[in-house]
Design a protein around this motif. Structure first.
Motif, PDB file in Angstrom:
ATOM      1  N   PRO A  43     -10.001 -35.527 -85.897  1.00 15.41           N
ATOM      2  CA  PRO A  43      -9.331 -36.554 -86.713  1.00 15.41           C
ATOM      3  C   PRO A  43      -9.004 -36.086 -88.134  1.00 15.41           C
ATOM      4  CG  PRO A  43     -11.611 -37.182 -86.206  1.00 15.41           C
ATOM      5  CD  PRO A  43     -11.302 -35.972 -85.381  1.00 15.41           C
ATOM      6  N   MET A  44      -9.814 -35.210 -88.675  1.00 17.03           N
ATOM      7  CA  MET A  44      -9.645 -34.777 -90.061  1.00 17.03           C
ATOM      8  C   MET A  44      -8.398 -33.915 -90.256  1.00 17.03           C
ATOM      9  SD  MET A  44     -11.961 -34.444 -92.754  1.00 17.03           S
ATOM     10  CE  MET A  44     -12.594 -33.190 -93.832  1.00 17.03           C
ATOM     11  N   GLU A  93      -3.241 -33.919 -88.075  1.00 18.14           N
ATOM     12  CA  GLU A  93      -1.874 -34.008 -88.598  1.00 18.14           C
ATOM     13  C   GLU A  93      -1.522 -32.819 -89.489  1.00 18.14           C
ATOM     14  OE1 GLU A  93      -0.239 -38.252 -89.085  1.00 18.14           O
ATOM     15  OE2 GLU A  93      -2.334 -38.344 -89.735  1.00 18.14           O
ATOM     16  N   LEU A  94      -2.464 -32.441 -90.349  1.00 19.26           N
ATOM     17  CA  LEU A  94      -2.199 -31.296 -91.231  1.00 19.26           C
ATOM     18  C   LEU A  94      -1.923 -30.037 -90.418  1.00 19.26           C
ATOM     19  CD1 LEU A  94      -4.877 -31.701 -94.043  1.00 19.26           C
ATOM     20  CD2 LEU A  94      -2.387 -31.541 -94.376  1.00 19.26           C
ATOM     21  N   SER A  95      -2.756 -29.805 -89.403  1.00 21.08           N
ATOM     22  CA  SER A  95      -2.574 -28.547 -88.660  1.00 21.08           C
ATOM     23  C   SER A  95      -1.328 -28.608 -87.782  1.00 21.08           C
ATOM     24  CB  SER A  95      -3.825 -28.163 -87.878  1.00 21.08           C
ATOM     25  OG  SER A  95      -4.107 -29.081 -86.861  1.00 21.08           O
ATOM     26  N   SER A 137      -6.915 -21.855 -91.103  1.00 17.74           N
ATOM     27  CA  SER A 137      -8.342 -22.167 -91.091  1.00 17.74           C
ATOM     28  C   SER A 137      -8.619 -23.508 -91.762  1.00 17.74           C
ATOM     29  CB  SER A 137      -9.120 -21.066 -91.803  1.00 17.74           C
ATOM     30  OG  SER A 137      -9.061 -21.274 -93.202  1.00 17.74           O
ATOM     31  N   ASP A 138      -9.868 -23.997 -91.591  1.00 19.28           N
ATOM     32  CA  ASP A 138     -10.254 -25.270 -92.213  1.00 19.28           C
ATOM     33  C   ASP A 138     -10.937 -25.055 -93.557  1.00 19.28           C
ATOM     34  OD1 ASP A 138     -12.628 -24.191 -91.396  1.00 19.28           O
ATOM     35  OD2 ASP A 138     -13.161 -25.807 -90.012  1.00 19.28           O
ATOM     36  N   TYR A 154      -5.537 -25.697 -93.588  1.00 21.33           N
ATOM     37  CA  TYR A 154      -4.296 -25.854 -92.802  1.00 21.33           C
ATOM     38  C   TYR A 154      -3.056 -26.116 -93.659  1.00 21.33           C
ATOM     39  CZ  TYR A 154      -7.596 -25.926 -89.009  1.00 21.33           C
ATOM     40  OH  TYR A 154      -8.609 -25.578 -88.147  1.00 21.33           O
ATOM     41  N   GLU A 155      -3.110 -25.704 -94.891  1.00 26.35           N
ATOM     42  CA  GLU A 155      -1.917 -25.891 -95.730  1.00 26.35           C
ATOM     43  C   GLU A 155      -0.785 -24.956 -95.299  1.00 26.35           C
ATOM     44  OE1 GLU A 155      -2.553 -25.755 -99.968  1.00 26.35           O
ATOM     45  OE2 GLU A 155      -0.404 -25.854-100.398  1.00 26.35           O
ATOM     46  N   ALA A 156       0.424 -25.467 -95.412  1.00 28.30           N
ATOM     47  CA  ALA A 156       1.624 -24.649 -95.195  1.00 28.30           C
ATOM     48  C   ALA A 156       2.535 -24.871 -96.389  1.00 28.30           C
ATOM     49  CB  ALA A 156       2.330 -25.069 -93.917  1.00 28.30           C
ATOM     50  N   ARG A 157       3.125 -23.791 -96.901  1.00 23.99           N
ATOM     51  CA  ARG A 157       4.006 -23.905 -98.053  1.00 23.99           C
ATOM     52  C   ARG A 157       5.206 -22.995 -97.873  1.00 23.99           C
ATOM     53  NH1 ARG A 157      -0.131 -23.186-102.849  1.00 23.99           N
ATOM     54  NH2 ARG A 157       1.432 -23.030-104.482  1.00 23.99           N
TER      55      ARG A 157
END
Ligand code: GLC
Ligand code: CA
Length: 555
Positions: A342-343, A346-348, A512-513, A547-550
């Protein structure tokens, strides 16, 4: 006419059985698809690839065709099809049909004739061999378990089936078979379809010596060196191109198991003599296992990156790539390559979308990927419907190759049914997929994960994908920029740039987390660049959060 529109397009794959049921029989159908075209238009895709909708006894959910020019009864009628196609065209959506011509169903009239006698006019449409010492002609195993040869007592011979025994392989050496296939393709093109996704097309030419293969797991011999990318495959595709493809304005993609870079350069040569692009499988196979695909092990980023970067750089200027994380044969991308808890779900999911859609090639989205649907994680074998999963479970447990716990765990990770649970439309019963009993269980997480709630949330995965698709239309660099891998030893970050003239596009994705340092954001040019998209609120730190993407455009 812009003949290379397929380079700028984004493709959405529909698995009709699981997309939308319009009449309450629990099975998705054509009218269900027609009813949801506005949703796809809203997403912004250009082309729809439809998994097979032809008449079929459904041993392999439509990949076993008994009539290429009829619609499967459960899916509707030819009138429903024509209406669906015209509704697509009205909206500017194109339609790609699945072309399954490595094999037919054993219930196709060609095969029913073929098996009758050795001198039947259809005998040579299929691959028949005499027994070897009273047994199978060689040791080849079939993809869906057992031997690749089925004995037919009528004529005391065996026929070849690389998949299930209800999917006999066609004999492409036979000119009449090729003509039948080309005529059938022409018929669909004249009806107005816009292209073909060609099922296991790399397997249509077999090594005429039919040699034994290397035995795996003490069971059967591996036939892939003798059936994949065989001696005449390029000749056949060139012929298909001359006789059919070149006469229409189409998009073509070949599913090419076992394809190498060298082979892909031939299949997808920019000279246009064969196909537009192929689906390669190397990034799907980065987890090595002694039992083929049956493992629950996680992938390693280093291996995944090495494969993807190789395809990006080595096809540059030579052939065109297809880009995909999942389809109806693969587990859900967010479960496999991201994090479906759940955490970070969506981000990943957004991070994976970014990583893929900024690469060079034509991106494919598999139904439900745009809302971050996850694996089904079925607990009981009885919940599975897929012939490959069920047969493999039996074969591996009965032969004591894997124990039942290991096998169930592998199915949860990689079974094709993970992708085949019904599309989650809303939070009503059965996710709004059907008013009846669905043919396969709905993923119980549908009250949380569904299209309706995604459409109501401006930060959803859906709108993120919408933006990714839009960016591709607005920035030539995403289509044409040359790819260059960055940070190629990093354990967490997948980064690359695209270069077009003086412009650069920097793409950095944290797989990664953890929050990780990323010095790519410390240079002056990147600091001055324009952030095109990110799954986090804009920040200037030289780190990537979990899991950030830029994506940064550097003019
Ligand atoms: C392809 C299809 C798969 C099918 C197989 C046999 O790999 O994608 O679903 O089972 O071919 O037709
Ligand atoms: Ca139905």
């Amino acid at each position: 006419m812009n003949k290379t529109w397929w380079k700028n397009s984004v493709i959405y794959q529909i698995y009709p059985r699981s997309f939308a049921d319009s009449n309450g029989d629990g099975i998705g159908d054509l009218n269900g698809i027609t009813a949801h075209l506005d949703y796809l238009k809203e997403l912004g895709v250009d082309v729809i690839w439809l998994s097979p909708v032809y008449q079929s006894p459904n041993d392999d959910n439509g990949y076993d065709i008994s009539d290429y020019q009829a619609i499967m009864k459960e899916f509707g009628t030819m009138e429903d099809f024509d209406r669906m196609l015209s509704e697509m065209h009205k909206r500017g959506l194109k339609l790609v049909m699945d072309l399954v011509v490595n094999h037919t169903s054993d219930e196709h009239h060609w095969f029913m004739e073929s098996r009758k006698s050795k001198d039947n006019p259809y005998r040579d449409y299929y691959i028949w061999k005499d027994p070897r010492d009273g047994k199978e002609p060689n040791n080849w195993g079939a993809c869906f378990g057992g031997s690749a040869w089925e004995y037919d007592k009528e004529t005391d011979m065996y026929y070849l089936h690389c998949f299930s025994k209800k999917q006999p392989d066609l004999n492409w050496e036979n000119e009449t078979v090729r003509k039948e296939v080309f005529d059938m393709m022409t018929w669909w093109c004249e009806k107005g379809v816009d292209g073909f996704r060609m099922d296991v097309i790399s397997m249509i030419s077999k090594d005429p010596a039919f040699p034994d293969g290397v035995v795996h797991d003490n069971l059967y011999g591996d036939n892939s060196p003798y059936v994949c990318n065989g001696p005449r495959v390029h000749e056949y595709l060139k012929e298909m191109n001359q006789k059919v493809l070149s006469k229409f304005d189409l998009i073509t993609v070949g599913e090419a198991a076992g394809v190498t870079i060298e082979e892909a350069k031939k299949y997808a040569n920019l000279d246009g003599s064969e196909l537009n692009m192929v689906f390669q499988f190397e990034h799907m196979g980065v987890v090595e296992c002694e039992h083929g695909k049956w493992t629950d092990k996680r992938f390693e980023l280093k291996k995944l990156r090495a494969v993807l970067n190789k395809w990006q750089t080595e096809l540059e200027g030579k052939a065109w790539n297809s880009l995909y994380w999942d389809n109806h044969d693969q587990p859900r991308a967010v479960s496999r390559f991201g994090n479906d808890g759940p955490m970070y779900r969506e981000l990943s999911a957004k991070m994976l979308g970014t990583c893929l859609h900024m690469m060079k090639g034509t991106p494919y989205i598999y139904q439900g990927e745009e809302i971050g649907m996850t694996n089904a994680y079925f607990k009981n074998l009885e919940d599975y419907r897929d012939i490959e999963s069920i047969n493999a479970y039996k074969e591996y447990t009965e032969n004591n190759i894997m124990n039942p716990e290991e096998m169930m765990s592998a199915l949860k990770a990689v079974s094709r049914d993970n992708a085949r649970t019904p599309m989650q439309w809303d939070d009503s019963e059965n996710a709004g997929f059907t008013t009846g009993t669905p043919w396969i269980k709905v993923n119980p997480n549908y009250p949380m994960i569904n299209a309706k709630s995604a459409l109501e949330d401006k930060d959803s995965v859906f709108y993120y994908y919408q933006k990714l698709i839009k960016l591709r239309k607005e920035n030539e660099i995403i289509i044409d920029g040359v790819f260059k891998g960055l940070l190629e030893e990093d354990e967490n970050i997948y980064a690359y740039e695209r270069i077009l003239g003086d412009q650069k596009l920097l793409v950095a994705c944290n797989f990664s987390d953890k929050t990780v340092a990323c010095d790519l954001f410390e240079t002056e040019e990147v600091k001055k660049g324009q952030e095109l998209i990110s799954n986090y609120i804009y920040h200037k730190e030289a780190v990537l959060k979990p899991y950030e993407a830029r994506v940064v455009l550097i003019p």
